[in-house]
Each structure stands twice: as C-alpha cells, then as structure tokens.
Design an enzyme around this catalytic site. Structure first.
Site, short mmCIF file in Angstrom:
data_model
loop_
_atom_site.label_atom_id
_atom_site.label_comp_id
_atom_site.label_asym_id
_atom_site.label_seq_id
_atom_site.Cartn_x
_atom_site.Cartn_y
_atom_site.Cartn_z
N SER A 13 -9.06 -3.87 11.41
CA SER A 13 -8.52 -4.37 10.14
C SER A 13 -7.81 -5.70 10.38
CB SER A 13 -7.58 -3.34 9.52
OG SER A 13 -6.53 -3.08 10.40
N GLY A 18 -9.53 -10.68 2.79
CA GLY A 18 -9.02 -11.21 1.52
C GLY A 18 -9.17 -12.72 1.47
N GLU A 148 -12.17 7.56 4.35
CA GLU A 148 -11.86 7.39 2.93
C GLU A 148 -12.67 6.28 2.26
OE1 GLU A 148 -7.63 6.92 2.84
OE2 GLU A 148 -7.71 4.90 3.69
N THR A 187 -20.37 -9.22 21.67
CA THR A 187 -20.97 -8.99 20.35
C THR A 187 -21.21 -7.50 20.06
OG1 THR A 187 -23.24 -9.14 21.16
CG2 THR A 187 -22.20 -11.21 20.51
N CYS A 380 14.93 -12.79 -8.94
CA CYS A 380 15.09 -11.38 -9.31
C CYS A 380 16.38 -10.82 -8.72
CB CYS A 380 13.85 -10.60 -8.91
SG CYS A 380 13.55 -9.22 -10.01
N HIS A 515 9.46 -13.56 -11.32
CA HIS A 515 8.90 -13.93 -10.01
C HIS A 515 7.98 -15.15 -10.14
CE1 HIS A 515 10.40 -10.56 -7.63
NE2 HIS A 515 10.31 -9.88 -8.75
N GLU A 517 7.00 -17.14 -7.98
CA GLU A 517 6.11 -17.30 -6.81
C GLU A 517 4.72 -16.74 -7.08
OE1 GLU A 517 8.62 -15.22 -7.04
OE2 GLU A 517 8.36 -13.38 -5.86
N1 GLN Z 1 16.13 -4.12 -7.65
C1 GLN Z 1 16.24 -5.00 -8.77
C2 GLN Z 1 15.75 -4.37 -10.06
O1 GLN Z 1 15.05 -3.40 -10.03
C3 GLN Z 1 15.51 -6.29 -8.50
C4 GLN Z 1 14.03 -6.11 -8.37
C5 GLN Z 1 13.35 -7.29 -7.74
O2 GLN Z 1 13.99 -8.12 -7.10
N2 GLN Z 1 12.04 -7.37 -7.85
O3 GLN Z 1 16.06 -4.86 -11.11
#
Ligand code: GLN
Length: 543
Positions: A13, A18, A148, A187, A380, A515, A517
């Site tokens: 793996s 990906g 699996e 190979t 977050c 988020h 990102e």
């Molecule tokens: N633990 C926090 C919540 O549930 C922040 C979650 C996160 O950072 N993705 O709100």
C-alpha cells in the site's frame, strides 16, 4: 458516452494510487476532456468520519457534507472538480444499505449474497451520476489480493463486461523494488500481483511501476512479456520532488497517451500543461522562504493535516516563496519556557482538532501571537481557542472555556444543537446523538463585514466554506468580546453563528470556524492562505 478507468494497486500500500488517479485526471483535462474521480474503499467503516487521523489521515469534507477519504482531496486539488458524497463508497455503507433493505423485506424470499447483491451495489455506485462527463476514474482502495477488496475487484470486472468493448480500461500500480545487495530492480512482485488480478479475470491494460531507480528497457520488456501488457504501456513512476510535478512526469512517461491508445482515441496532439509548468516553476525557483509553526495535536503524522499542508504550500506558490513548516505539538506550550520556540517563526497556525489534550497549549500560542504581533491563523478549533484566549485576556472573562472539554462557568465555545442550512432546512442534534456524520458538515454561507480584513482578502461580502465541527463560539459573549476589541467579521446569514474573528490592531490575526484548506488548489490558492503567507513574508522582513 462516459468511459471508465479502474485504478488498482498491488504489492504494497501507500504507492500513491490517489496521486496517480488525480494526476491522470489532470492530464485528461489538459487534453480537453471532462473527468470525475471516485474512491471505492473496502473497509467496513461507513465513512472515515469516526476514524482517528492516526488511522486514516485527514477526513476530507465535501460541499454536500460527506466525510470522505483524503484521496478525494487530491482529486479536487488536481482537477478543481468538487467532490460529492456520491464519489466515495465503503463496504460499510454498502452493507448498511443492503442490510436495511433486507430488514425492510425488499429481498423477501431471497438469499442475500456478496454476488450479486454487494457487487450490484458497487456497480450502481460506480455508474451513478455520470452527468455526461468523458472519463470516470474509479480508484479501488487497498491492495489486490486483500480479502475485503475481493467484491470490489469482482464488481469492476463485471462492469467492464457490462459497459462493453472500448468503454473501460484497467490501470494497475505496483512497486518495482531495488535490491541494493544484488544491485538490481526486481520485477517478480509485479508479475505476482498481475497474476493475482488475471486469476480473477482482470487483465491490466496499463502497468504503472513505482521505483526508486530508472527501470531499464530489459526489465520493462520482461514485465510486458510476463504481465501481458504492451511494452509502451509499462509506465515507470520514479519518486518526485513535489507532488505537483507528478502530472508532468507521468505525461513524459507516456501515461496519458497510453490511456487514449487503450480506448482507441486520437492522441497525436500535446496536452496543454501550462498551468502545471507554472506551478512547478514557482516551486522550483522560489524568491525566498518563510517558516510557519503549525501548533497541533496530530503532528506525528502529516497525512492527518493533508489539505492544510497543501494549502500552506499553495500560499507559498501564490507568493513565490518556499514555506518551511515546523510541526509543533501544542501540549509542549503548556510549559512556560517552551513558548520561546515560537520566537523564531514568521507566522503561527493553529489547525482544527478534537478533545482537550493540548488545548491550553493552543491558547498559549494564540496569546503569544496576539501579544507579539506575529501573524496568526486559527482554523476551527484554532479559532475557538483564540476566542477563548481573547475572552480570558482581553475581555477579562474569568474561566472562559469550551464545553467540549468540561463544564465551564463561561462556555465561550458551546455545543450547538440546532442550525439552519442554506436551503432553509433545520438540522437538530442532542448531546447524545450518534458520533458518526452528525457534526455541522459541509458548505455553509457566511456574510462578511464591510471594510473588514477578510472582506478585503476575499474581495467579496458573501462566501461559502466547508465546515466540520460540533461546537461554536457562543453568540451570548459576542458583545463583550467586541467591546474588548475582537471584530466578528463573518457571521452566518441569520447572524447567529460567528464564522470569523479578527483583531484590527494586529498585522494579521484571523480565526475561521470553517476549513478553508479544503478548497485550496495549487492553481487557485485559497485567498486566506495566500494572504497569510504574504503576512508571514512581511513579518520575516521586519524581524
Ligand atoms: N472540536 C471542535 C468542534 O467540534 C473543533 C472541530 C475542528 O477543529 N474541526 O467544534
């Protein structure tokens, strides 16, 4: 007519299946085709949402609120096509559906079996929502020969027959190891892996061979002969210095041409790789560098912060700088003298996370950034902890904390049990709801404050970003925090959920509940990351 490309892996793996899928998607796009990528995961979890980042890396969240495999992040970053719930399936989800149908009586009188019931469900998933796209790339998780994975292999074998001639191909990724003692590439593992596939009726059309050394023609010929693929369809995949150079490397090795040839499509024209060449140029020829501290909890495994890591790199691409990331365990900053470690960095980022461990360290890092005017980006949990820090030390709210960790006299961050989706529907939760799939998940809108730093950065007043959390900054404390100097520069459209905080008298201090990102791409760096890295560059020139 949608054509299917099934991508499997063999030998071991972590070979980069990906990345291969994402890069092939990008190459087909560069030839003007539309693509969609899907991941079929053989494990029994319904989705990766409840797995620890240490088990499975990051959980990638889609706009429509699915918690999916991190490979879907690669797909989006490389193709710009937004993934959906319908792009990731697991054995767990399939069995869940089949068993609830069985209980309902849908199969009354019949025996429910792996073939045809499970395999049919897999095929249905692969065939759903084709939307007239040219190529559907389906990556099968795990390694050929896994117990699996067997129903998935059987399903794609059947599917290639159902689709008919010329509608699907199989691409198999393997490892060609180098034996230093013998000074040779081997190979045999590839031969065995292909033999496994052929024994279940799958003949790969293309073999992609990961190797640390160039593969000599003699070995290519050998694999071609023993694995029953043409010699040009044995594609070497050597280690790359950056993942963003992989599409161009695969093109140079002829991968996209082989795919088109296998489908009988024209391939004489060159793809337009300008965007990838520009990204590579920016990565290979930076005009400077900055160092960012990422103060988190799962810093031992970078896959736990995959999208974050990439979004920071994209911020570097936008500013033509190399970004050095120092992964720091937040718990360390619970020791007073440790904070000095942050003096050497150009900016501090506190990412998302769950649970109490290390949170006081994140609060200490936010305090350091605020007081020392170091650029700070809280995502977050990183936004929630910056708000707690501001509550304690700017607004003088004693014992401010988050009810995620324990009961607090002042739950500045609290559990939210009801919120309104952008379409007006209401989502409700209780403290004892199941943990799987019950967070505030997926895309939600936010309205930005006029003349705020974020509205300037986004160049917009209305944004949509992806969420994955259960707790929120408590609206009841907003007034007190505002008086102390915190600007709530992004709110949910109904004005009840704080989405963004910023400090106006700080060079760059922004916390976001979502988020960002997850939506950043190398050819379209997220504005917040581009701006954050720019602030780090400015800071590095000041000190
Ligand atoms: N633990 C926090 C919540 O549930 C922040 C979650 C996160 O950072 N993705 O709100």
């Amino acid at each position: 007519m949608t054509r299917y490309i099934f991508i499997t892996g063999g030998v071991v793996s972590s070979l980069g299946k990906g990345l291969l899928s994402a890069s092939l998607g990008a190459l087909l796009q560069a030839r003007g085709y539309s693509v969609r990528l899907r991941k079929l995961d053989p494990y029994l979890n319904v989705d990766p949402g409840t797995m620890s980042p240490y088990q499975h890396g990051e959980v990638y969240v889609t706009d429509d609120g699915a918690e999916t495999d991190l490979d879907l992040g690669h797909y989006e970053r490389f193709t710009g096509v937004s993934s959906r719930q319908s792009d990731n399936i697991t054995s767990g989800r399939i069995y869940q559906q089949i068993i609830s149908k069985e209980r309902r009586g849908d199969y009354l009188g019949g025996t429910v079996q792996v073939i045809p019931h499970v395999t049919d469900a897999i095929k249905e998933f692969a065939l759903a929502e084709q939307d007239g796209i040219d190529f559907m790339l389906c990556e099968i998780g795990g390694t050929a020969g896994d117990i699996e994975a067997a129903p998935f292999m059987e399903a794609i074998r059947q599917l290639s027959i159902d689709l008919g001639r010329g509608r699907s191909i199989f691409v198999h990724l393997t490892l060609v190891p180098y034996l230093a003692a013998a000074g040779e590439l081997k190979t045999k593992p590839t031969q065995h892996s292909v033999r496994d596939l052929r024994s279940i009726g799958i003949q790969p059309d293309i073999l992609v061979c990961r190797s640390e050394h160039p593969i000599p023609d003699s070995e290519r010929r050998k694999m071609s002969l023993y694995c029953n693929v043409s010699e040009t369809a044995v594609i070497p995949a050597l280690d790359a210095s950056s993942i963003y150079s992989v599409p161009v490397s695969y093109h140079k090795e002829g991968l996209d041409v082989e795919v088109l040839k296998a489908f009988g499509l024209a391939h004489s024209q060159e793809p337009n790789l300008a965007r990838w060449l520009d990204i590579m140029d920016r990565i290979e020829n930076p005009e400077g560098d900055v160092t960012i501290a990422v103060v988190g909890k799962y810093t031992g495994l970078q896959d736990a912060y995959k999208s974050l890591n990439e979004a920071i790199i994209h911020g570097g691409i936008a500013n033509r700088v190399k970004v050095n990331i120092e992964w720091m365990e937040s718990e360390v900053f619970e020791q007073e003298d440790a904070i000095a470690k942050l003096e050497k960095v150009d900016a501090i980022l506190v990412p998302g996370g769950f649970g109490k461990r290390g949170t006081e360290g994140k609060i200490a890092a936010a305090k350091f950034a605020r007081e020392h005017k170091v650029p700070y980006f809280g995502i977050c949990l990183g936004m929630q902890m910056a708000t707690v820090e501001a509550a304690r030390n700017m607004a003088g709210i004693k014992n401010a904390g988050s009810s995620e960790f324990e009961a607090h006299q002042n739950p500045v961050v609290g559990l939210i049990t009801e919120w309104i989706r952008d379409d007006g529907s209401v989502e409700t939760r209780t403290a004892d709801t199941d943990l799987g799939g019950t967070m505030r998940l997926g895309a939600y809108d936010a309205v930005l404050k006029d003349k705020s730093k974020v509205s300037d950065i986004y160049g917009a007043m209305h944004i949509s970003e992806r969420h994955r959390h259960r707790y929120e900054v408590n609206i009841g404390y907003v007034e007190q925090l505002e008086k102390a100097g915190v600007v709530f520069s992004g709110m949910s459209p109904n004005g009840e959920l704080p989405e963004i905080i910023e400090l106006p008298d700080h060079p760059w201090f922004i916390g976001v509940q979502f988020h960002p990102e997850l939506k950043s791409k190398p050819f379209e760096p997220h504005p917040l990351f581009a701006s954050f890295i720019k602030a780090a560059v400015t800071h590095s020139r000041l000190v």
